[in-house]
Design an enzyme around this catalytic site. Sequence first.
Site, short mmCIF file in Angstrom:
data_model
loop_
_atom_site.label_atom_id
_atom_site.label_comp_id
_atom_site.label_asym_id
_atom_site.label_seq_id
_atom_site.Cartn_x
_atom_site.Cartn_y
_atom_site.Cartn_z
N CYS A 242 0.84 -1.18 0.00
CA CYS A 242 0.00 0.00 0.00
C CYS A 242 0.89 1.24 0.00
O CYS A 242 2.10 1.15 0.15
CB CYS A 242 -0.87 0.01 1.25
SG CYS A 242 -1.71 -1.56 1.52
N ARG B 261 1.73 2.66 -8.63
CA ARG B 261 1.98 1.39 -7.95
C ARG B 261 0.74 0.50 -7.92
O ARG B 261 0.83 -0.67 -7.59
CB ARG B 261 2.41 1.67 -6.50
CG ARG B 261 3.69 2.45 -6.37
CD ARG B 261 3.80 3.05 -4.99
NE ARG B 261 3.43 2.11 -3.98
CZ ARG B 261 4.26 1.27 -3.39
NH1 ARG B 261 5.54 1.31 -3.67
NH2 ARG B 261 3.84 0.42 -2.48
N TRP C 149 -3.93 -1.77 -1.27
CA TRP C 149 -3.99 -2.89 -2.19
C TRP C 149 -4.36 -4.08 -1.30
O TRP C 149 -3.58 -4.51 -0.47
CB TRP C 149 -2.61 -3.08 -2.84
CG TRP C 149 -2.66 -3.90 -4.08
CD1 TRP C 149 -3.73 -4.53 -4.61
CD2 TRP C 149 -1.57 -4.16 -4.97
NE1 TRP C 149 -3.37 -5.17 -5.77
CE2 TRP C 149 -2.06 -4.97 -6.01
CE3 TRP C 149 -0.22 -3.81 -4.99
CZ2 TRP C 149 -1.27 -5.42 -7.05
CZ3 TRP C 149 0.57 -4.27 -6.03
CH2 TRP C 149 0.06 -5.05 -7.05
N ASN D 274 0.74 0.22 6.39
CA ASN D 274 1.25 -0.60 5.29
C ASN D 274 1.97 -1.78 5.94
O ASN D 274 2.73 -1.59 6.87
CB ASN D 274 2.25 0.24 4.48
CG ASN D 274 2.61 -0.41 3.18
OD1 ASN D 274 2.06 -1.45 2.82
ND2 ASN D 274 3.53 0.21 2.46
N GLY D 275 1.72 -3.01 5.46
CA GLY D 275 2.36 -4.18 6.05
C GLY D 275 1.28 -5.15 6.51
O GLY D 275 0.11 -5.00 6.15
N GLU E 143 15.91 -19.33 -16.98
CA GLU E 143 15.54 -17.97 -16.62
C GLU E 143 16.76 -17.03 -16.70
O GLU E 143 16.65 -15.91 -17.20
CB GLU E 143 14.92 -17.96 -15.21
CG GLU E 143 14.54 -16.62 -14.64
CD GLU E 143 13.55 -15.84 -15.49
OE1 GLU E 143 12.97 -16.39 -16.43
OE2 GLU E 143 13.40 -14.64 -15.21
N LYS F 141 17.04 -13.79 -19.17
CA LYS F 141 17.36 -12.43 -18.70
C LYS F 141 18.48 -11.83 -19.54
O LYS F 141 18.40 -10.69 -19.98
CB LYS F 141 17.80 -12.41 -17.22
CG LYS F 141 16.77 -12.72 -16.18
CD LYS F 141 15.71 -11.67 -16.00
CE LYS F 141 14.58 -11.83 -16.96
NZ LYS F 141 13.36 -12.42 -16.53
N GLU G 250 17.31 -11.02 -23.20
CA GLU G 250 16.32 -9.96 -23.42
C GLU G 250 16.85 -8.56 -23.09
O GLU G 250 16.44 -7.61 -23.74
CB GLU G 250 15.00 -10.25 -22.71
CG GLU G 250 15.04 -10.32 -21.23
CD GLU G 250 13.69 -10.72 -20.63
OE1 GLU G 250 12.65 -10.55 -21.26
OE2 GLU G 250 13.71 -11.20 -19.48
N HIS H 219 24.54 -34.07 -25.99
CA HIS H 219 23.68 -34.47 -27.11
C HIS H 219 23.64 -33.40 -28.19
O HIS H 219 22.71 -33.37 -29.00
CB HIS H 219 22.28 -34.80 -26.60
CG HIS H 219 22.26 -35.96 -25.65
ND1 HIS H 219 22.38 -37.26 -26.07
CD2 HIS H 219 22.22 -36.00 -24.30
CE1 HIS H 219 22.37 -38.06 -25.01
NE2 HIS H 219 22.30 -37.31 -23.92
N LYS I 259 5.89 -5.04 -21.68
CA LYS I 259 5.72 -5.59 -20.33
C LYS I 259 4.57 -6.58 -20.30
O LYS I 259 4.61 -7.57 -19.58
CB LYS I 259 5.47 -4.44 -19.34
CG LYS I 259 5.37 -4.89 -17.89
CD LYS I 259 6.70 -5.41 -17.36
CE LYS I 259 6.59 -6.06 -16.01
NZ LYS I 259 7.68 -7.03 -15.77
C1 F6R Z 1 10.68 -12.03 -19.22
C2 F6R Z 1 9.31 -11.61 -19.17
C3 F6R Z 1 8.32 -12.34 -20.01
C4 F6R Z 1 7.04 -12.57 -19.21
C5 F6R Z 1 5.95 -13.17 -20.10
C6 F6R Z 1 4.70 -13.52 -19.32
O1 F6R Z 1 11.49 -11.25 -18.39
O2 F6R Z 1 8.97 -10.70 -18.49
O3 F6R Z 1 8.84 -13.53 -20.49
O4 F6R Z 1 7.33 -13.43 -18.16
O5 F6R Z 1 5.62 -12.27 -21.13
O6 F6R Z 1 4.18 -12.38 -18.72
P1 F6R Z 1 3.17 -12.50 -17.53
O7 F6R Z 1 3.89 -13.12 -16.39
O8 F6R Z 1 2.73 -11.10 -17.26
O9 F6R Z 1 2.04 -13.38 -18.00
#
Ligand code: F6R
Length: 606
Positions: free
Chosen positions: A2, A27, A74, A98-99, A479, A483, A486, A502, A601
Amino acid sequence: MCGIVGYKGKSDACGILIDALKRLEYRGYDSAGIAVWNKGKIEVARQKGKVDELRKIVADSSFAGKTGIAHTRWATHGTPSERNAHPHKAGDVVVVHNGIIENYIELKDRLRKEGHKFLSDTDTEVIPHLIMSYIKKGRDFVEAVRLSLKELRGSYALGIIREADKMLIAARKESPLIVGVGNGEYYIASDAPAIINRTKRFIFLEDDDIAVFAEGTVKLIDLEGKAVKREIRQVQWSDAMAEKGGFKHFMLKEIFEQPRAISETLIGRVKEEKGQVDFEELKLPDLAKIKKIWMVACGTSYHACMIGKHLFESMLRIPVETDIASEFRYREPILKEDDMLVLVSQSGETADTIAAMKEGKKRGVYTLSVCNVLGSTLARDADGVIFTHAGPEIGVASTKAFTTQISVLFLFALHMGKTLGRISASDVSGYINEIKQVPHKIQSILDASGLIEEVARKYMAYRNFLYLGRGVNYPSVLEGALKLKEISYIHAEAYAAGEMKHGPIALIDENMPVVVVSPHDHTYKKTCGNVEEVISRRGRVLMLTDDPSHEMADRVETFFVLPRTIYALQPILSVVPLQLLAYHIANFLGTDVDQPRNLAKSVTVE
Ligand code: F6R
């Protein structure tokens, strides 16, 4: 997560507080409220919905005064509603918080016996009641607050006012709170962006600090009532920098927020002493009937599903099938009525994951979403939802969402295991104890960020990377490689270490850095063999392990020691240095870390 703001000074508190809440809107929140002190009376307004609506209520009424507190909420305990929105009032004490207060049920029971009546479903409401109970016993306002805080378990950032006193009191424990120092006036805020347009002089409160604001002064004390000193720091932050909490990028800030984000994910859900995990928000079907679980997602969230599969299969012996959401419905999955479909998504708006949920619903299975964004489609439309409580993730590359998704899947496995009698209460307590230590262990990795930065400098010029891991660390290297590609645009591939021979082994030469996650678990010996193969082909090995005396320690080029944890939780720790490595390489290369090219995003098209 929050937002809290407060003001004590010479100007109109209402305008300042509403403006500060507006600045925290990015936020996310579901309700908002404000309380202003005026000549011995406190006016309170709160409602579900937007700050602009609150502004209208305040403008239309008799709100005036130079001391006040305000909040955006939230929901964690209790649904979003006016009744559950802050501020909460008891007697003449008004609080924003908050918390999460972990022992609120015990406190509520005790206070009810003393005659206190509660009007909301929140944990917060016990705080003003507790303060009032001390005031009724003859304590003054500051003492009543201090004694109450000593009774609270959990986390808090608090703003407190009282009709019979002109003071504003603030306090923090494991939830951020800063004091802004103006000219004879003071602000409090959970986040710097709320007040950065008003002052750049801050006191960063520490755990157990209590700040008491009277006319033009502030006094800091600790929980024992002893005076404490904190320096006033002048920051040079712009609005944008304040949003990033002084970090260069949102991604770095979010990597560093992981200890707190995971703590928030756990708080209120783990009842260690009872050997239980509690998901209040969840309506579940009869778990005994579930024969199979499907975990479906995209990208980083899919990697969390892969880890979820390990957790559920090894801890519960329930079969789990994972799938990439964009593949799921096209292969006509054999879903049966008593299956459960878990959809994992930070945004809750990923088109393919939504389509997978619809497919599940069409076939009559129970759908459960694991989401970070309240009010998102997956959170609204799935049969059940567990929120990750990671707070807003703004950097396009997902970091804290991932580690909180793993935490949620771990907790849900414990919940299901306990309910089905497959994990004993004492084992659940043991597991809970392990995950509670994870935030501190992540912090120790973050404290070594400088070391990882140096490693990044050493390897930033290479154009191809290979990542290897086994078992539960295979998804974590997937993962790590994701990272790196990307945000740095460097080609990175991840393999289950056993797959290297392989095919990918053909790529290895002195120009190929190979990142290997090799903890001392049942996969140890086999991974040593893979590392041997890489070294004999002159590959450059960067090893992450929890074993300081790993048998390959002296033979690899770079060696980083991780804190130890149980097998199931290793990925939460091993991914953090991989996030930092990717970040620092991208930062050295000067790419647009928070908004890498071609990426969005939230991927809302299929
Ligand atoms: C990688 C990344 C994407 C998301 C993917 C799913 O850093 O952010 O691979 O993980 O687009 O997104 P969400 O989790 O919002 O469904």
